[in-house]
Scaffold this motif. Structure first.
Motif, PDB file in Angstrom:
ATOM      1  N   ARG A  27     -49.072 -86.158  80.006  1.00 19.10           N
ATOM      2  CA  ARG A  27     -48.906 -84.790  80.494  1.00 19.10           C
ATOM      3  C   ARG A  27     -48.458 -83.932  79.315  1.00 19.10           C
ATOM      4  O   ARG A  27     -47.457 -84.230  78.677  1.00 19.10           O
ATOM      5  CB  ARG A  27     -47.871 -84.767  81.614  1.00 19.10           C
ATOM      6  CG  ARG A  27     -47.724 -83.452  82.330  1.00 19.10           C
ATOM      7  CD  ARG A  27     -46.834 -83.615  83.558  1.00 19.10           C
ATOM      8  NE  ARG A  27     -47.470 -84.472  84.544  1.00 19.10           N
ATOM      9  CZ  ARG A  27     -48.182 -84.032  85.578  1.00 19.10           C
ATOM     10  NH1 ARG A  27     -48.325 -82.750  85.778  1.00 19.10           N
ATOM     11  NH2 ARG A  27     -48.737 -84.871  86.423  1.00 19.10           N
ATOM     12  N   VAL A  28     -49.222 -82.875  79.046  1.00 24.12           N
ATOM     13  CA  VAL A  28     -48.943 -82.015  77.894  1.00 24.12           C
ATOM     14  C   VAL A  28     -48.958 -80.563  78.349  1.00 24.12           C
ATOM     15  O   VAL A  28     -49.922 -80.100  78.959  1.00 24.12           O
ATOM     16  CB  VAL A  28     -49.988 -82.219  76.767  1.00 24.12           C
ATOM     17  CG1 VAL A  28     -49.725 -81.274  75.608  1.00 24.12           C
ATOM     18  CG2 VAL A  28     -50.013 -83.668  76.300  1.00 24.12           C
ATOM     19  N   LEU A  29     -47.873 -79.844  78.042  1.00 25.09           N
ATOM     20  CA  LEU A  29     -47.809 -78.401  78.257  1.00 25.09           C
ATOM     21  C   LEU A  29     -47.959 -77.736  76.902  1.00 25.09           C
ATOM     22  O   LEU A  29     -47.231 -78.058  75.956  1.00 25.09           O
ATOM     23  CB  LEU A  29     -46.476 -77.994  78.881  1.00 25.09           C
ATOM     24  CG  LEU A  29     -46.274 -76.489  79.036  1.00 25.09           C
ATOM     25  CD1 LEU A  29     -47.237 -75.910  80.074  1.00 25.09           C
ATOM     26  CD2 LEU A  29     -44.836 -76.160  79.387  1.00 25.09           C
ATOM     27  N   VAL A  30     -48.898 -76.809  76.803  1.00 27.51           N
ATOM     28  CA  VAL A  30     -49.129 -76.079  75.559  1.00 27.51           C
ATOM     29  C   VAL A  30     -48.862 -74.602  75.805  1.00 27.51           C
ATOM     30  O   VAL A  30     -49.416 -74.014  76.740  1.00 27.51           O
ATOM     31  CB  VAL A  30     -50.588 -76.245  75.073  1.00 27.51           C
ATOM     32  CG1 VAL A  30     -50.821 -75.455  73.783  1.00 27.51           C
ATOM     33  CG2 VAL A  30     -50.931 -77.713  74.886  1.00 27.51           C
ATOM     34  N   MET A  31     -47.997 -74.012  74.981  1.00 28.11           N
ATOM     35  CA  MET A  31     -47.837 -72.566  75.004  1.00 28.11           C
ATOM     36  C   MET A  31     -48.616 -72.021  73.814  1.00 28.11           C
ATOM     37  O   MET A  31     -48.295 -72.311  72.657  1.00 28.11           O
ATOM     38  CB  MET A  31     -46.384 -72.118  74.893  1.00 28.11           C
ATOM     39  CG  MET A  31     -46.264 -70.583  74.926  1.00 28.11           C
ATOM     40  SD  MET A  31     -44.593 -69.926  74.867  1.00 28.11           S
ATOM     41  CE  MET A  31     -44.211 -70.094  73.124  1.00 28.11           C
ATOM     42  N   VAL A  32     -49.658 -71.245  74.101  1.00 25.82           N
ATOM     43  CA  VAL A  32     -50.419 -70.572  73.051  1.00 25.82           C
ATOM     44  C   VAL A  32     -49.697 -69.262  72.774  1.00 25.82           C
ATOM     45  O   VAL A  32     -49.448 -68.474  73.689  1.00 25.82           O
ATOM     46  CB  VAL A  32     -51.877 -70.323  73.483  1.00 25.82           C
ATOM     47  CG1 VAL A  32     -52.654 -69.644  72.357  1.00 25.82           C
ATOM     48  CG2 VAL A  32     -52.557 -71.630  73.893  1.00 25.82           C
ATOM     49  N   ALA A  56     -43.064 -84.343  80.152  1.00 22.96           N
ATOM     50  CA  ALA A  56     -44.225 -83.784  79.456  1.00 22.96           C
ATOM     51  C   ALA A  56     -43.941 -83.610  77.970  1.00 22.96           C
ATOM     52  O   ALA A  56     -42.812 -83.338  77.569  1.00 22.96           O
ATOM     53  CB  ALA A  56     -44.612 -82.438  80.062  1.00 22.96           C
ATOM     54  N   THR A  57     -44.991 -83.746  77.183  1.00 20.38           N
ATOM     55  CA  THR A  57     -44.944 -83.348  75.786  1.00 20.38           C
ATOM     56  C   THR A  57     -45.177 -81.846  75.764  1.00 20.38           C
ATOM     57  O   THR A  57     -46.110 -81.344  76.395  1.00 20.38           O
ATOM     58  CB  THR A  57     -46.053 -84.066  74.985  1.00 20.38           C
ATOM     59  OG1 THR A  57     -45.814 -85.471  75.046  1.00 20.38           O
ATOM     60  CG2 THR A  57     -46.077 -83.603  73.543  1.00 20.38           C
ATOM     61  N   VAL A  58     -44.313 -81.104  75.072  1.00 17.68           N
ATOM     62  CA  VAL A  58     -44.407 -79.647  75.039  1.00 17.68           C
ATOM     63  C   VAL A  58     -44.799 -79.228  73.623  1.00 17.68           C
ATOM     64  O   VAL A  58     -44.114 -79.558  72.658  1.00 17.68           O
ATOM     65  CB  VAL A  58     -43.088 -78.984  75.476  1.00 17.68           C
ATOM     66  CG1 VAL A  58     -43.200 -77.472  75.388  1.00 17.68           C
ATOM     67  CG2 VAL A  58     -42.705 -79.427  76.897  1.00 17.68           C
ATOM     68  N   LEU A  59     -45.913 -78.494  73.543  1.00 17.76           N
ATOM     69  CA  LEU A  59     -46.440 -78.043  72.264  1.00 17.76           C
ATOM     70  C   LEU A  59     -46.474 -76.527  72.208  1.00 17.76           C
ATOM     71  O   LEU A  59     -46.725 -75.874  73.232  1.00 17.76           O
ATOM     72  CB  LEU A  59     -47.866 -78.573  72.065  1.00 17.76           C
ATOM     73  CG  LEU A  59     -48.072 -80.070  72.180  1.00 17.76           C
ATOM     74  CD1 LEU A  59     -49.557 -80.403  72.063  1.00 17.76           C
ATOM     75  CD2 LEU A  59     -47.268 -80.822  71.131  1.00 17.76           C
TER      76      LEU A  59
END
Length: 110
Positions: A27-32, A56-59
């Motif tokens: 599970r990965v959350l990405v904030m662009v 989650a991995t947060v990027l």
């Protein structure tokens, strides 16, 4: 993969880096985000909370070096939150500032 503090979001710069995380994390959350985005800056402590509250991995992704990713994920504003589960994009939010509880719910329910 970039070595990072597991209690903090990880900053990435390219789609290749993103793809690497997507293959290694369920599970990965990405904030662009973009430089100078005040809402993006205000989300940084919220992302810290999400890291602590979820598995989650947060990027954090500033795609300035990889503009093809902007088109690939149909990013039209910042911040945009992309949620990936098992490497697949399953949900997105692009509605500005998101409080901790709402972002945790977004990650856990996605």
């Amino acid at each position: 993969m970039t070595t990072s503090d597991p209690d903090r979001p990880v900053t990435i710069r390219t789609r290749a880096e993103l793809d690497e995380y997507l293959t290694e994390s369920d599970r990965v959350l990405v904030m662009v985000r973009t430089e100078g985005c005040a809402i993006c800056q205000s989300m940084e402590p919220i992302l810290d909370n999400v890291v602590r509250a979820t598995d989650a991995t947060v990027l954090v992704f500033n795609p300035r070096e990889d503009l093809d990713a902007v088109a690939a994920f149909d990013v039209r504003s910042t911040p945009t939150f992309l949620l990936f589960v098992d490497g697949e994009l399953v949900d997105r939010r692009a509605d500005g500032f998101v409080p901790t509880a709402a972002l945790v719910e977004f990650v856990e329910d996605g």
